[in-house]
Design an enzyme around this catalytic site. Structure first.
Site, PDB file in Angstrom:
ATOM      1  N   THR A   1     -11.423  -2.695   0.995  1.00 27.21           N
ATOM      2  CA  THR A   1     -12.538  -2.117   1.740  1.00 27.21           C
ATOM      3  C   THR A   1     -13.818  -2.902   1.454  1.00 27.21           C
ATOM      4  O   THR A   1     -13.899  -3.683   0.506  1.00 27.21           O
ATOM      5  CB  THR A   1     -12.769  -0.654   1.334  1.00 27.21           C
ATOM      6  OG1 THR A   1     -13.174  -0.620  -0.048  1.00 27.21           O
ATOM      7  CG2 THR A   1     -11.504   0.183   1.519  1.00 27.21           C
TER       8      THR A   1
ATOM      9  N   THR B   1       0.824  -1.206   0.000  1.00 25.33           N
ATOM     10  CA  THR B   1       0.000   0.000   0.000  1.00 25.33           C
ATOM     11  C   THR B   1       0.860   1.259   0.000  1.00 25.33           C
ATOM     12  O   THR B   1       1.852   1.351   0.731  1.00 25.33           O
ATOM     13  CB  THR B   1      -0.924   0.009   1.231  1.00 25.33           C
ATOM     14  OG1 THR B   1      -1.743  -1.152   1.203  1.00 25.33           O
ATOM     15  CG2 THR B   1      -1.809   1.244   1.246  1.00 25.33           C
TER      16      THR B   1
ATOM     17  N   TRP C   1       0.751   2.523   6.002  1.00 33.90           N
ATOM     18  CA  TRP C   1      -0.143   1.642   6.761  1.00 33.90           C
ATOM     19  C   TRP C   1       0.415   0.221   6.805  1.00 33.90           C
ATOM     20  O   TRP C   1      -0.295  -0.744   6.521  1.00 33.90           O
ATOM     21  CB  TRP C   1      -1.565   1.654   6.192  1.00 33.90           C
ATOM     22  CG  TRP C   1      -2.128   3.020   6.018  1.00 33.90           C
ATOM     23  CD1 TRP C   1      -2.514   3.609   4.849  1.00 33.90           C
ATOM     24  CD2 TRP C   1      -2.374   3.993   7.045  1.00 33.90           C
ATOM     25  NE1 TRP C   1      -2.973   4.882   5.078  1.00 33.90           N
ATOM     26  CE2 TRP C   1      -2.903   5.150   6.417  1.00 33.90           C
ATOM     27  CE3 TRP C   1      -2.201   4.002   8.432  1.00 33.90           C
ATOM     28  CZ2 TRP C   1      -3.246   6.298   7.121  1.00 33.90           C
ATOM     29  CZ3 TRP C   1      -2.536   5.153   9.140  1.00 33.90           C
ATOM     30  CH2 TRP C   1      -3.062   6.275   8.484  1.00 33.90           C
TER      31      TRP C   1
ATOM     32  N   GLU D   1      -6.855  -4.484   3.379  1.00 34.84           N
ATOM     33  CA  GLU D   1      -6.877  -5.625   2.465  1.00 34.84           C
ATOM     34  C   GLU D   1      -8.194  -5.706   1.687  1.00 34.84           C
ATOM     35  O   GLU D   1      -8.785  -6.771   1.525  1.00 34.84           O
ATOM     36  CB  GLU D   1      -6.570  -6.918   3.217  1.00 34.84           C
ATOM     37  CG  GLU D   1      -5.169  -6.851   3.824  1.00 34.84           C
ATOM     38  CD  GLU D   1      -4.663  -8.159   4.368  1.00 34.84           C
ATOM     39  OE1 GLU D   1      -4.996  -9.200   3.781  1.00 34.84           O
ATOM     40  OE2 GLU D   1      -3.936  -8.133   5.366  1.00 34.84           O
TER      41      GLU D   1
ATOM     42  N   GLY E   1      -4.013   3.258  -2.029  1.00 36.24           N
ATOM     43  CA  GLY E   1      -5.214   2.690  -1.426  1.00 36.24           C
ATOM     44  C   GLY E   1      -5.685   1.440  -2.145  1.00 36.24           C
ATOM     45  O   GLY E   1      -4.953   0.465  -2.281  1.00 36.24           O
ATOM     46  N   SER E   2      -6.911   1.493  -2.644  1.00 40.17           N
ATOM     47  CA  SER E   2      -7.530   0.327  -3.277  1.00 40.17           C
ATOM     48  C   SER E   2      -7.063   0.087  -4.711  1.00 40.17           C
ATOM     49  O   SER E   2      -7.561  -0.823  -5.365  1.00 40.17           O
ATOM     50  CB  SER E   2      -9.061   0.484  -3.248  1.00 40.17           C
ATOM     51  OG  SER E   2      -9.534   0.522  -1.916  1.00 40.17           O
TER      52      SER E   2
ATOM     53  N   GLN F   1     -37.318  -7.918  26.206  1.00 43.67           N
ATOM     54  CA  GLN F   1     -37.530  -8.412  24.846  1.00 43.67           C
ATOM     55  C   GLN F   1     -36.601  -7.737  23.837  1.00 43.67           C
ATOM     56  O   GLN F   1     -36.047  -8.393  22.942  1.00 43.67           O
ATOM     57  CB  GLN F   1     -38.987  -8.202  24.407  1.00 43.67           C
ATOM     58  CG  GLN F   1     -39.954  -9.207  24.991  1.00 43.67           C
ATOM     59  CD  GLN F   1     -41.319  -9.126  24.331  1.00 43.67           C
ATOM     60  OE1 GLN F   1     -41.548  -8.317  23.440  1.00 43.67           O
ATOM     61  NE2 GLN F   1     -42.237  -9.979  24.776  1.00 43.67           N
TER      62      GLN F   1
ATOM     63  N   ARG G   1     -26.971  -7.666  35.210  1.00 46.29           N
ATOM     64  CA  ARG G   1     -27.388  -6.263  35.336  1.00 46.29           C
ATOM     65  C   ARG G   1     -28.886  -6.207  35.627  1.00 46.29           C
ATOM     66  O   ARG G   1     -29.713  -6.648  34.829  1.00 46.29           O
ATOM     67  CB  ARG G   1     -27.077  -5.525  34.027  1.00 46.29           C
ATOM     68  CG  ARG G   1     -27.604  -4.088  33.998  1.00 46.29           C
ATOM     69  CD  ARG G   1     -26.647  -3.136  34.699  1.00 46.29           C
ATOM     70  NE  ARG G   1     -26.894  -1.767  34.284  1.00 46.29           N
ATOM     71  CZ  ARG G   1     -27.491  -0.842  35.034  1.00 46.29           C
ATOM     72  NH1 ARG G   1     -27.929  -1.151  36.248  1.00 46.29           N
ATOM     73  NH2 ARG G   1     -27.648   0.388  34.578  1.00 46.29           N
TER      74      ARG G   1
END
Length: 389
Positions: free
Chosen positions: A371, A138, A168, A369, A143-144, A285, A274
């Site tokens: 998006t 990268t 990154w 790896e 990026g992509s 519910q 709780r």
């Protein structure tokens, strides 16, 4: 009376595993329970990767788990590797990222694309945790779109000279070697670059709100000179790094299942104890509907990854199938982590509980790896035959 189902495994997926696969899962699970969970919240707070655990991780055979034993690996099958990723990410995404990068992005390309000399020299010490790797693909502007690569390697006599930058990069400041992908006159090629090479610099990225218990770096190459013997000789073009990413993404389909299971277990315990308006929160519910939906989505993810692993071990796994599982399972996990944080109320914003830590980590896991959008488009291309990138 009917036996009560395991709330974290409603379809008894564990029964579909072999004895060896269950042994792997149990061994890693014990390690996570005993060694990771007691410290990982503090590590996240401190922005510190627990590198003191590396020898134990290596000792369990978790680094290069699928690499043949002749090269120092454990020779496990793909499902076992997936279970390793699931259990490690039940601890923390940063820990799974460390093992993922070492195994799938660094040891795998040396094994798949490297020379016999490279395999024998690097793989055994990498499996032992003595040599740590990082994966340089990268770039800041890329990026992509990895084809838009600016880092280049030029031949100079018997050497290559590398210039450029990567961004990154998990393990960057821990690494002894970097698997660096660069443009050459003969297409994209990979190089094994020792990080003490002149002109190489790793700069750790700080101020992260995600993967804080992980080392993330930028890499810089200023006339980094390596011999031709550093080049991975058996692959050229984008299929090299993309092949590595397919291996890593496979593990990532399993990892978020562990994160989601950790969040669900925490909330099941919390809502049982709780007391709100005179009764346990679990009797509400609205809460039960949310818990049921979490179990439904975790079960779907478990079955997706198990079938993907069986396809992988049969040599039939396709990248589109990996994209579908990565997309589904990361979305499943991040939604569950956020929902669990909400159920925990104000307590959910502290790292005394795991939900906020997993939710923040998964912001990275759903992004790196490939998006979510990229994987959706991969599936869309498979369905239509039309590339919409």
């Amino acid at each position: 009376m009917a036996t009560r189902l395991d709330p974290l495994d409603l379809y008894d997926v564990r029964s579909l595993l072999t004895d060896e696969e269950r042994l792997v899962q149990d061994s890693v699970g014990r390690f996570v329970d005993e060694r990771v969970l007691p410290i990982i919240g503090d590590c996240f707070d401190q922005g510190r990767f627990p590198k003191e655990l590396i020898p134990e991780i290596a000792g369990l055979g978790l680094l290069g788990a699928t690499i043949p034993e002749e090269y120092g690996g454990a020779g496990m099958n793909g499902v076992s590797y997936g279970l390793i990723c699931q259990e490690l990410e039940r601890g923390d995404s940063g820990l799974r990222s460390f093992a993922s990068v070492q195994s799938s992005l660094c040891m795998y390309p040396i094994f798949a694309y490297g020379s016999e000399e490279q395999k024998k020299h690097y793989l055994p010490p990498m499996a032992a945790g003595e040599v740590i790797g990082c994966f340089g693909l990268t770039e800041p502007h890329g990026g992509s779109d990895p084809a838009n690569m600016k880092t280049n390697a030029k031949k100079d006599g018997g050497d290559w000279v590398i210039n450029g930058a990567k961004m990154w990069i998990t393990n960057g400041n821990l690494a002894h070697i970097a698997i660096v992908w660069a443009q050459t006159e003969d297409g994209i090629q990979g190089f094994v670059v020792p990080t003490d090479t002149a002109g190489f610099k790793a700069q750790e990225i700080h101020k992260k709100m995600s993967l804080r218990a992980s080392v993330t770096s930028a890499l810089f190459f200023d006339n980094v000179r390596v011999p031709d013997s550093a080049r991975l000789p058996n692959v050229k073009g984008l299929k090299g790094p993309l092949g590595c990413l397919t291996q890593a993404r496979y593990g990532i389909t399993w990892g978020p299942i562990g994160a989601a299971q950790a969040c669900l277990k925490e909330v099941l315990d919390y809502t049982a104890q709780r007391i709100l308006f005179g009764k346990p929160l679990a009797s509400n519910q609205a809460v039960q509907l949310k818990l049921a939906d979490m179990a439904r989505r975790i079960t779907t993810a478990q079955l997706l990854s198990l079938q993907l692993g069986r396809l992988k071990d049969a040599g039939k796994m396709q990248p589109t199938q990996v994209s579908l599982a990565k997309w589904n399972n990361c979305r499943m996990a991040i939604d569950i982590a956020r929902q669990c944080r909400d159920i925990l109320g104000g307590a959910g914003i502290t790292t005394e509980h795991s939900a906020i830590r997993h939710a923040l980590n998964l912001e990275s896991v759903i992004t790196y790896e490939g998006t979510e959008t990229v994987h959706e488009l991969v599936v869309g291309r498979e369905l239509t035959g039309i590339n919409a990138f």
